[in-house]
Design a protein around this motif. Structure first.
Motif, PDB file in Angstrom:
ATOM      1  N   GLU A  43       3.403  -9.153  28.775  1.00 34.20           N
ATOM      2  CA  GLU A  43       4.721  -9.104  28.142  1.00 34.20           C
ATOM      3  C   GLU A  43       4.757  -9.761  26.771  1.00 34.20           C
ATOM      4  O   GLU A  43       5.788  -9.697  26.089  1.00 34.20           O
ATOM      5  CB  GLU A  43       5.749  -9.785  29.046  1.00 34.20           C
ATOM      6  CG  GLU A  43       5.919  -9.151  30.410  1.00 34.20           C
ATOM      7  CD  GLU A  43       6.934  -9.892  31.245  1.00 34.20           C
ATOM      8  OE1 GLU A  43       8.122  -9.533  31.173  1.00 34.20           O
ATOM      9  OE2 GLU A  43       6.553 -10.851  31.951  1.00 34.20           O
ATOM     10  N   ALA A  46       5.742  -7.493  23.746  1.00 33.07           N
ATOM     11  CA  ALA A  46       7.131  -7.041  23.760  1.00 33.07           C
ATOM     12  C   ALA A  46       8.105  -8.190  23.518  1.00 33.07           C
ATOM     13  O   ALA A  46       9.230  -7.980  23.046  1.00 33.07           O
ATOM     14  CB  ALA A  46       7.454  -6.365  25.085  1.00 33.07           C
ATOM     15  N   SER A  47       7.676  -9.411  23.829  1.00 36.11           N
ATOM     16  CA  SER A  47       8.557 -10.584  23.725  1.00 36.11           C
ATOM     17  C   SER A  47       8.479 -11.276  22.383  1.00 36.11           C
ATOM     18  O   SER A  47       9.396 -12.013  22.010  1.00 36.11           O
ATOM     19  CB  SER A  47       8.209 -11.594  24.829  1.00 36.11           C
ATOM     20  OG  SER A  47       8.356 -11.040  26.101  1.00 36.11           O
ATOM     21  N   VAL A  50      11.427 -11.368  20.118  1.00 33.31           N
ATOM     22  CA  VAL A  50      12.717 -11.660  20.744  1.00 33.31           C
ATOM     23  C   VAL A  50      12.856 -13.125  21.135  1.00 33.31           C
ATOM     24  O   VAL A  50      13.839 -13.789  20.766  1.00 33.31           O
ATOM     25  CB  VAL A  50      12.922 -10.779  21.989  1.00 33.31           C
ATOM     26  CG1 VAL A  50      14.320 -11.002  22.579  1.00 33.31           C
ATOM     27  CG2 VAL A  50      12.705  -9.315  21.667  1.00 33.31           C
ATOM     28  N   TRP A  84      22.822  -7.493  29.505  1.00 38.31           N
ATOM     29  CA  TRP A  84      21.716  -8.147  28.792  1.00 38.31           C
ATOM     30  C   TRP A  84      21.740  -7.668  27.343  1.00 38.31           C
ATOM     31  O   TRP A  84      21.770  -6.461  27.088  1.00 38.31           O
ATOM     32  CB  TRP A  84      20.388  -7.810  29.456  1.00 38.31           C
ATOM     33  CG  TRP A  84      19.255  -8.656  28.943  1.00 38.31           C
ATOM     34  CD1 TRP A  84      18.491  -8.415  27.831  1.00 38.31           C
ATOM     35  CD2 TRP A  84      18.777  -9.879  29.488  1.00 38.31           C
ATOM     36  NE1 TRP A  84      17.569  -9.422  27.647  1.00 38.31           N
ATOM     37  CE2 TRP A  84      17.725 -10.341  28.663  1.00 38.31           C
ATOM     38  CE3 TRP A  84      19.141 -10.629  30.603  1.00 38.31           C
ATOM     39  CZ2 TRP A  84      17.033 -11.506  28.913  1.00 38.31           C
ATOM     40  CZ3 TRP A  84      18.454 -11.799  30.856  1.00 38.31           C
ATOM     41  CH2 TRP A  84      17.409 -12.227  30.029  1.00 38.31           C
ATOM     42  N   ARG A  87      16.661  -6.781  23.257  1.00 34.80           N
ATOM     43  CA  ARG A  87      15.974  -5.497  23.406  1.00 34.80           C
ATOM     44  C   ARG A  87      14.831  -5.570  24.412  1.00 34.80           C
ATOM     45  O   ARG A  87      14.221  -4.540  24.714  1.00 34.80           O
ATOM     46  CB  ARG A  87      15.451  -5.009  22.058  1.00 34.80           C
ATOM     47  CG  ARG A  87      14.432  -5.918  21.385  1.00 34.80           C
ATOM     48  CD  ARG A  87      13.998  -5.303  20.054  1.00 34.80           C
ATOM     49  NE  ARG A  87      13.033  -6.125  19.354  1.00 34.80           N
ATOM     50  CZ  ARG A  87      13.343  -7.073  18.494  1.00 34.80           C
ATOM     51  NH1 ARG A  87      14.636  -7.332  18.241  1.00 34.80           N
ATOM     52  NH2 ARG A  87      12.413  -7.778  17.877  1.00 34.80           N
ATOM     53  N   TYR A  88      14.554  -6.757  24.946  1.00 36.95           N
ATOM     54  CA  TYR A  88      13.554  -6.860  26.009  1.00 36.95           C
ATOM     55  C   TYR A  88      14.083  -7.771  27.113  1.00 36.95           C
ATOM     56  O   TYR A  88      14.732  -8.780  26.841  1.00 36.95           O
ATOM     57  CB  TYR A  88      12.219  -7.415  25.479  1.00 36.95           C
ATOM     58  CG  TYR A  88      11.149  -7.419  26.555  1.00 36.95           C
ATOM     59  CD1 TYR A  88      10.569  -6.226  26.969  1.00 36.95           C
ATOM     60  CD2 TYR A  88      10.769  -8.591  27.195  1.00 36.95           C
ATOM     61  CE1 TYR A  88       9.628  -6.197  27.989  1.00 36.95           C
ATOM     62  CE2 TYR A  88       9.828  -8.582  28.215  1.00 36.95           C
ATOM     63  CZ  TYR A  88       9.264  -7.388  28.609  1.00 36.95           C
ATOM     64  OH  TYR A  88       8.343  -7.368  29.634  1.00 36.95           O
ATOM     65  N   ILE A  89      13.799  -7.395  28.345  1.00 33.07           N
ATOM     66  CA  ILE A  89      14.195  -8.182  29.519  1.00 33.07           C
ATOM     67  C   ILE A  89      12.926  -8.602  30.250  1.00 33.07           C
ATOM     68  O   ILE A  89      12.111  -7.748  30.622  1.00 33.07           O
ATOM     69  CB  ILE A  89      15.081  -7.357  30.481  1.00 33.07           C
ATOM     70  CG1 ILE A  89      16.279  -6.779  29.734  1.00 33.07           C
ATOM     71  CG2 ILE A  89      15.544  -8.226  31.656  1.00 33.07           C
ATOM     72  CD1 ILE A  89      17.084  -5.796  30.566  1.00 33.07           C
ATOM     73  N   PRO A  90      12.700  -9.893  30.453  1.00 27.17           N
ATOM     74  CA  PRO A  90      11.490 -10.333  31.161  1.00 27.17           C
ATOM     75  C   PRO A  90      11.339  -9.639  32.512  1.00 27.17           C
ATOM     76  O   PRO A  90      12.310  -9.456  33.252  1.00 27.17           O
ATOM     77  CB  PRO A  90      11.719 -11.848  31.321  1.00 27.17           C
ATOM     78  CG  PRO A  90      12.570 -12.214  30.149  1.00 27.17           C
ATOM     79  CD  PRO A  90      13.507 -11.041  29.977  1.00 27.17           C
ATOM     80  N   ARG A  94      13.653  -8.324  35.932  1.00 21.30           N
ATOM     81  CA  ARG A  94      13.781  -6.902  36.238  1.00 21.30           C
ATOM     82  C   ARG A  94      13.326  -6.563  37.660  1.00 21.30           C
ATOM     83  O   ARG A  94      13.738  -5.550  38.218  1.00 21.30           O
ATOM     84  CB  ARG A  94      12.979  -6.083  35.224  1.00 21.30           C
ATOM     85  CG  ARG A  94      13.637  -5.992  33.863  1.00 21.30           C
ATOM     86  CD  ARG A  94      12.884  -5.103  32.899  1.00 21.30           C
ATOM     87  NE  ARG A  94      11.706  -5.767  32.337  1.00 21.30           N
ATOM     88  CZ  ARG A  94      10.469  -5.361  32.507  1.00 21.30           C
ATOM     89  NH1 ARG A  94      10.197  -4.299  33.254  1.00 21.30           N
ATOM     90  NH2 ARG A  94       9.461  -6.008  31.946  1.00 21.30           N
ATOM     91  N   SER A 224       5.731 -16.187  17.929  1.00 18.45           N
ATOM     92  CA  SER A 224       7.044 -16.132  18.582  1.00 18.45           C
ATOM     93  C   SER A 224       7.912 -17.345  18.285  1.00 18.45           C
ATOM     94  O   SER A 224       9.129 -17.299  18.473  1.00 18.45           O
ATOM     95  CB  SER A 224       6.872 -16.003  20.097  1.00 18.45           C
ATOM     96  OG  SER A 224       6.481 -17.255  20.670  1.00 18.45           O
TER      97      SER A 224
END
Length: 263
Positions: A43, A46-47, A50, A84, A87-90, A94, A224
């Motif tokens: 992840e 993608a994270s 964010v 939420w 644009r990304y959900i851990p 999920r 990040s």
């Protein structure tokens, strides 16, 4: 003996949970006070745009987390209605209220649930977990694939974290994050990969980290950290009406700060 990673979780059984139905529109309200979420290596990419990716101490040692607030009990990405906003959900969120559990001393991985979760409250659009004969429904069969993938990613991440510990690369940090118009928040209890310690490693270990993908993950972790400014901007936006996006320096912003006329 099997153990759940959640105190209130239990193994999913067709005889005990035959009547359970899953409501897909339950939302993310249960996580509104979760300041962090566990992350897997899969992840990071993608994270990175964010959340700040930091390391927190967990049951098995240091583990990567997505930071979603600057104070305990604060999640800046969940609205009052459970929506939420990032644009990304851990993946950890999920997959719930489902998750995998390893049966102690056997290595067997089985599906577990949080039976009191709001998503099991039923409703017109809810879907069954089991068929009338006790077999997994099509929905549950796909959930089993998804949660097993999450579990495997978590085990790979554990190997990565164990390597960081072995090489003594993690260092506890204390950060002051300035919130526009509201002073600063102090962030404690998290660790980062130490740049000096990484650079001091022998070339052979650096080559190993490059080959196994760990070095890429470390650089994503470092990149990040600038998202701390984004969290601060969200706090300011919620309480003071300023834009969510952190301000970027430009020649115009410099001119405005100096109250100089533009020509």
């Amino acid at each position: 003996m099997s153990e759940s990673i959640f105190i209130d979780g239990e193994l999913l059984r067709s005889d005990k949970h035959a009547a359970l139905r899953f409501r897909p529109d339950a939302g993310y309200a249960p996580f509104a006070r979760e300041m962090t979420a566990p992350l897997t290596l899969a992840e990071f990419s993608a994270s990175v745009g964010v959340f700040p990716i930091l390391f927190a101490h967990g049951p098995e040692g240091p583990a990567p987390v997505a930071l979603m607030g600057l104070s305990r009990g604060e999640n800046l990405f969940v609205t009052e209605d459970g929506s939420w906003t990032a644009r990304y959900i851990p993946g950890h969120f999920r997959q719930l209220p489902f998750f995998n559990t390893e049966v102690r001393d056997t290595g067997k991985v089985v599906l577990s649930i949080l039976p009191e979760h709001d998503a099991f409250s039923g409703g017109a659009d809810s879907v069954p977990l089991f068929e009338s004969d006790g077999a997994p429904s099509a929905f549950l069969a796909n959930v089993m694939v998804f949660t097993r993938q999450q579990y495997d990613h978590a085990r790979t991440t554990r190997v990565f974290c164990n390597l960081l510990v072995e090489l003594e690369l993690l260092t506890l940090v204390t950060s002051r994050v300035k919130v526009p118009g509201q002073g600063a928040r102090r962030l404690r209890g998290f660790a980062m990969v130490d740049r000096k310690k990484l650079k001091a490693l022998p070339d052979s270990r650096l080559a190993e980290l490059e080959r196994n993908g760990a070095l890429e993950a470390i650089h994503l972790h470092w990149a990040s950290i600038r998202n701390l400014e984004g969290l601060a901007a969200r706090i300011a936006q919620e309480r003071g009406g300023v834009p969510i996006a952190p301000p970027l320096t430009s020649v115009s912003s410099i001119a405005h700060q100096l109250s100089a006329p533009l020509h």
